[in-house]
Design a protein around this motif. Sequence first.
Motif, PDB file in Angstrom:
ATOM      1  N   ASP A 116      -1.762  -6.806   4.731  1.00  0.00           N
ATOM      2  CA  ASP A 116      -2.846  -7.162   3.816  1.00  0.00           C
ATOM      3  C   ASP A 116      -3.290  -5.967   2.955  1.00  0.00           C
ATOM      4  OD1 ASP A 116      -4.821  -8.586   2.531  1.00  0.00           O
ATOM      5  OD2 ASP A 116      -6.172  -8.711   4.251  1.00  0.00           O
ATOM      6  N   PRO A 117      -2.379  -5.416   2.151  1.00  0.00           N
ATOM      7  CA  PRO A 117      -2.729  -4.230   1.351  1.00  0.00           C
ATOM      8  C   PRO A 117      -3.814  -4.552   0.321  1.00  0.00           C
ATOM      9  CG  PRO A 117      -0.566  -5.069   0.725  1.00  0.00           C
ATOM     10  CD  PRO A 117      -1.007  -5.883   1.888  1.00  0.00           C
ATOM     11  N   ASP A 118      -4.504  -3.516  -0.158  1.00  0.00           N
ATOM     12  CA  ASP A 118      -5.569  -3.725  -1.146  1.00  0.00           C
ATOM     13  C   ASP A 118      -4.999  -4.157  -2.493  1.00  0.00           C
ATOM     14  OD1 ASP A 118      -7.740  -2.872   0.556  1.00  0.00           O
ATOM     15  OD2 ASP A 118      -6.939  -0.845   0.351  1.00  0.00           O
ATOM     16  N   VAL A 119      -3.934  -3.481  -2.905  1.00  0.00           N
ATOM     17  CA  VAL A 119      -3.368  -3.737  -4.241  1.00  0.00           C
ATOM     18  C   VAL A 119      -1.841  -3.821  -4.153  1.00  0.00           C
ATOM     19  CG1 VAL A 119      -3.148  -2.864  -6.612  1.00  0.00           C
ATOM     20  CG2 VAL A 119      -5.296  -2.519  -5.371  1.00  0.00           C
TER      21      VAL A 119
ATOM     22  N   ALA B  90      -4.458   6.421  -5.910  1.00  0.00           N
ATOM     23  CA  ALA B  90      -5.342   7.567  -6.164  1.00  0.00           C
ATOM     24  C   ALA B  90      -6.812   7.150  -6.122  1.00  0.00           C
ATOM     25  CB  ALA B  90      -5.013   8.203  -7.514  1.00  0.00           C
ATOM     26  N   ALA B  91      -7.054   5.849  -6.279  1.00  0.00           N
ATOM     27  CA  ALA B  91      -8.425   5.345  -6.208  1.00  0.00           C
ATOM     28  C   ALA B  91      -8.792   4.953  -4.774  1.00  0.00           C
ATOM     29  CB  ALA B  91      -8.594   4.154  -7.146  1.00  0.00           C
ATOM     30  N   GLY B  92      -7.912   5.250  -3.826  1.00  0.00           N
ATOM     31  CA  GLY B  92      -8.256   5.049  -2.421  1.00  0.00           C
ATOM     32  C   GLY B  92      -7.806   3.737  -1.824  1.00  0.00           C
ATOM     33  N   ALA B  93      -6.943   3.005  -2.527  1.00  0.00           N
ATOM     34  CA  ALA B  93      -6.482   1.715  -2.017  1.00  0.00           C
ATOM     35  C   ALA B  93      -5.174   1.875  -1.241  1.00  0.00           C
ATOM     36  CB  ALA B  93      -6.287   0.741  -3.172  1.00  0.00           C
TER      37      ALA B  93
ATOM     38  N   ASP C 219      -6.786   1.630   9.869  1.00  0.00           N
ATOM     39  CA  ASP C 219      -7.411   1.622   8.539  1.00  0.00           C
ATOM     40  C   ASP C 219      -6.859   2.756   7.695  1.00  0.00           C
ATOM     41  OD1 ASP C 219      -9.015  -0.557   8.549  1.00  0.00           O
ATOM     42  OD2 ASP C 219     -10.777   0.495   9.356  1.00  0.00           O
ATOM     43  N   PHE C 220      -6.834   2.552   6.394  1.00  0.00           N
ATOM     44  CA  PHE C 220      -6.405   3.636   5.502  1.00  0.00           C
ATOM     45  C   PHE C 220      -7.621   4.437   5.049  1.00  0.00           C
ATOM     46  CE2 PHE C 220      -5.418   4.887   0.950  1.00  0.00           C
ATOM     47  CZ  PHE C 220      -4.782   6.060   1.318  1.00  0.00           C
TER      48      PHE C 220
ATOM     49  N   ARG D 212     -13.928  -5.895  -0.381  1.00  0.00           N
ATOM     50  CA  ARG D 212     -13.924  -5.587   1.056  1.00  0.00           C
ATOM     51  C   ARG D 212     -15.179  -4.810   1.466  1.00  0.00           C
ATOM     52  NH1 ARG D 212      -8.279  -6.103   3.318  1.00  0.00           N
ATOM     53  NH2 ARG D 212      -6.888  -6.111   1.537  1.00  0.00           N
TER      54      ARG D 212
ATOM     55  N   ALA E 246      -3.933   2.943  -8.394  1.00  0.00           N
ATOM     56  CA  ALA E 246      -4.661   2.276  -7.305  1.00  0.00           C
ATOM     57  C   ALA E 246      -4.697   3.137  -6.053  1.00  0.00           C
ATOM     58  CB  ALA E 246      -4.008   0.925  -7.006  1.00  0.00           C
TER      59      ALA E 246
ATOM     60  N   ALA F 194      -7.900  -1.463  -7.813  1.00  0.00           N
ATOM     61  CA  ALA F 194      -8.315  -0.853  -6.536  1.00  0.00           C
ATOM     62  C   ALA F 194      -9.816  -1.000  -6.368  1.00  0.00           C
ATOM     63  CB  ALA F 194      -7.908   0.618  -6.503  1.00  0.00           C
TER      64      ALA F 194
ATOM     65  N   THR G 270      -5.546  -9.219  -0.974  1.00  0.00           N
ATOM     66  CA  THR G 270      -4.883  -8.308  -1.915  1.00  0.00           C
ATOM     67  C   THR G 270      -5.155  -8.678  -3.370  1.00  0.00           C
ATOM     68  OG1 THR G 270      -3.111  -8.130  -0.302  1.00  0.00           O
ATOM     69  CG2 THR G 270      -2.615  -7.386  -2.540  1.00  0.00           C
TER      70      THR G 270
ATOM     71  N   LEU H 172     -12.703   7.042  -6.897  1.00  0.00           N
ATOM     72  CA  LEU H 172     -13.912   6.224  -6.820  1.00  0.00           C
ATOM     73  C   LEU H 172     -14.969   6.846  -5.905  1.00  0.00           C
ATOM     74  CD1 LEU H 172     -12.178   2.725  -6.605  1.00  0.00           C
ATOM     75  CD2 LEU H 172     -13.304   3.728  -8.599  1.00  0.00           C
TER      76      LEU H 172
ATOM     77  N   PHE I 108     -18.375   0.610 -11.184  1.00  0.00           N
ATOM     78  CA  PHE I 108     -17.732   1.651 -11.985  1.00  0.00           C
ATOM     79  C   PHE I 108     -17.333   1.139 -13.366  1.00  0.00           C
ATOM     80  CE2 PHE I 108     -17.421   3.958  -8.084  1.00  0.00           C
ATOM     81  CZ  PHE I 108     -17.175   5.269  -8.422  1.00  0.00           C
TER      82      PHE I 108
ATOM     83  N   GLY J 190      -4.490  -0.079 -12.577  1.00  0.00           N
ATOM     84  CA  GLY J 190      -4.347   0.065 -11.125  1.00  0.00           C
ATOM     85  C   GLY J 190      -5.641   0.562 -10.497  1.00  0.00           C
TER      86      GLY J 190
ATOM     87  N   SER K 276     -10.542  10.417  -3.585  1.00  0.00           N
ATOM     88  CA  SER K 276     -10.510   9.136  -4.279  1.00  0.00           C
ATOM     89  C   SER K 276     -11.174   9.274  -5.634  1.00  0.00           C
ATOM     90  CB  SER K 276     -11.243   8.078  -3.453  1.00  0.00           C
ATOM     91  OG  SER K 276     -11.535   6.978  -4.289  1.00  0.00           O
TER      92      SER K 276
END
Lengths: 397, 306
Positions: A24-27, A74-77, A196-197, B91, A72, B84, A54, A204, B98, B80, A202
């Motif tokens: 179930d990845p974020d992106v 690099a934004a922490g996903a 958890d990742f 979640r 994505a 994210a 996702t 963000l 942002f 991307g 990030s």
Amino acid sequence: MTAKKKVAAITANVACAYAMKQIDPDVVPAYPITPQTTIMEEFSNYVADGAVNTRLMRVESEHSAMSAAIGASAAGARVMTATSSQGLALMWEMLYIASALRLPIVMQNVNRALSAPINIHCDHSDSMGARDAGWIQLFSENAQEAYDNTIQAVKIAEDMRVRLPVMVLYDGFIVSHAIDRVELLDDEVVKDFIGDFKPVYSLLDVDNPVTVGPFDSLNGYYFEFKRMQEEVMRRAKSVIIKVGEEFMKVSGRSYGLFETYQIEDAEYVLVLLGSAAGTARVAVDNLRQQGIRIGLLKLRVFRPFPFEEIAKALNSAKIVAVLDRSISPGSQGGPVFQEVCSALYSFDCSPVIVNYIYGLGGREIELAHFFKVVSDLEDLSEKRSKESFVRYLNLRE
Amino acid sequence: MASLKELSKRKEGLVAGHRLCAGCGEGIAVRQVLLAAPRPLVCAVATGCLEVSTTVYPYTSWNCSLIHTAFENAAATISGVEAAFEALKARRKIGEDFHFIAFGGDGATYDIGLQALSGALERRHRFLYVCLDNGAYMNTGIQRSGATPLGAWTTTTPVGKKEPGKLEWRKNLTAIAAAHDGTYVAQTTISHWKDLTQKVEKALSYNGPSFINILAPCPRGWRTKESQTVRIARLAVETCYWPLFEVENGKWQINFQPREKKPIEEWLKLQGRFKHLFKEENRPVIEKIQNYIDTEWEKLLALSSL
């Protein structure tokens, strides 16, 4: 007491899409290409049914797929994608950037020949072309391994000692589209296994803005960065082994850097990676019955390449035949051959080593071809020749 | 809209110490955009002058998060980042809202990055793409791009015995962006800070993709005086070379109508890159440019009256 095993008759692409559902990845940014397509079709169904949370980005090219994956990540996903052949080639520029930025992206690459002529069938030219891109590369023989490697890849990539992208590789059509017996893990088991990742930096992070991908010049640190990347890749080996051991505990299936079959007393050893290992194993069994001392070494981890371990495993063989499913025009043999040669030379090992190029563009490899290889090796042995060669299997010449 | 007084009190997004040339239009444009943009903010930047001059490792001029990956993909990269953000927000791993901006030069946008831009606009990510149009590949040394005006000298359209600079018209990128239905699209420049600020505010409050094309004069490439950057931008508007307009919900609107349209010569003569056009034999080229601008302006007037 162990729970009843969940077994399914599915293709590797379906198994990998199922692994992605469990992860179930974020992106997931992805672009369709044969023979990867059915992974993404299957995963799109999970998205459409709300079975995953996702954000599936149906991007307009593989270049944008990898660019978005980098943004994505690099934004922490937690980010996954999949591709094949020309798609991987189009990503080429971005592959290096993903690994240099130390982003733990996981991607299946379903092995397919590179054009021209355009050919949708299996060989390893695509992934071998990406061998210097700084990605960990895990090869899979069948659907089970593709599924298992996908789950392990997430844990390897995200390990704090690694933080590198991982490519899971398996053969187009032969594995991707063939229905196979696959043992599936429970969702909870997968979830607990990968955990958890937690991103290190990030984009963000409101309190700690960060500049990712800066400019570095002549008096900068480029060389040092690259050296660190190489060091981390080297160290990833022990993490891959450790994750394999942990995976054994939850699945009962064992994974190392490579797999050996009947090599302890073997005079002749075949070295290869991918789906041809299945046929090779049958060939070994047949030849053993005829009294020929032959074994098989099937590579799983091509990057980082396990030089020392390979040298040790092959040291007592008389002749080693490396089979390459890709071609490197102008070099002496294929990429696997070059690595094995380098391993044997570096650790001062004695076997004679020869190379066979096979299976380009999906060309069949059958038992008879392995028998041909072994009869060549017996000739060499009789002549006590130390000479190396590069030959072609099942090629019209 | 934020007043000049308010803007002057805001924290700078792009801080001093960057290495853009004196008189660079890009630096002025980015500073204005970032002053107008709400926080928190993540930016992406395509390879180019802006990127190499503001992120010299281990320094950065950016007060917000910034990502640079490659040349042709600032739109894909920021899409991307936005995806994210949406995923992590869903979640509940992120609380704040942002905003997202991608910057690219004309090479990165009109040419090599057009596909990635079109894809990101079509997928309807919530982001603003700002094209900093200085009309050539300035970072690599003034090579012609799809944004270079007809007749301009560049290092790859040199003025020779047979060819008087660039032979082709520039691409109308703003109109291409406007062809992506449901995108907020605008054209502006640094001499009109109110217009620029308003458009950035509008773009970032828009629930979807937006695109702003900003003319950013380049003293090195245009062969102009560093002190004349803003004046040259204003003249581009007053000659109707660079009209200020926006396209919102399919409606085209001109934001500035010069009382008297100035002849294009006034803009051309300030720039060394057009010097050769003033030779007698090249006079017809100036005429051709003037005719083109007149036709384009008429077209824009017609569109905005629909």
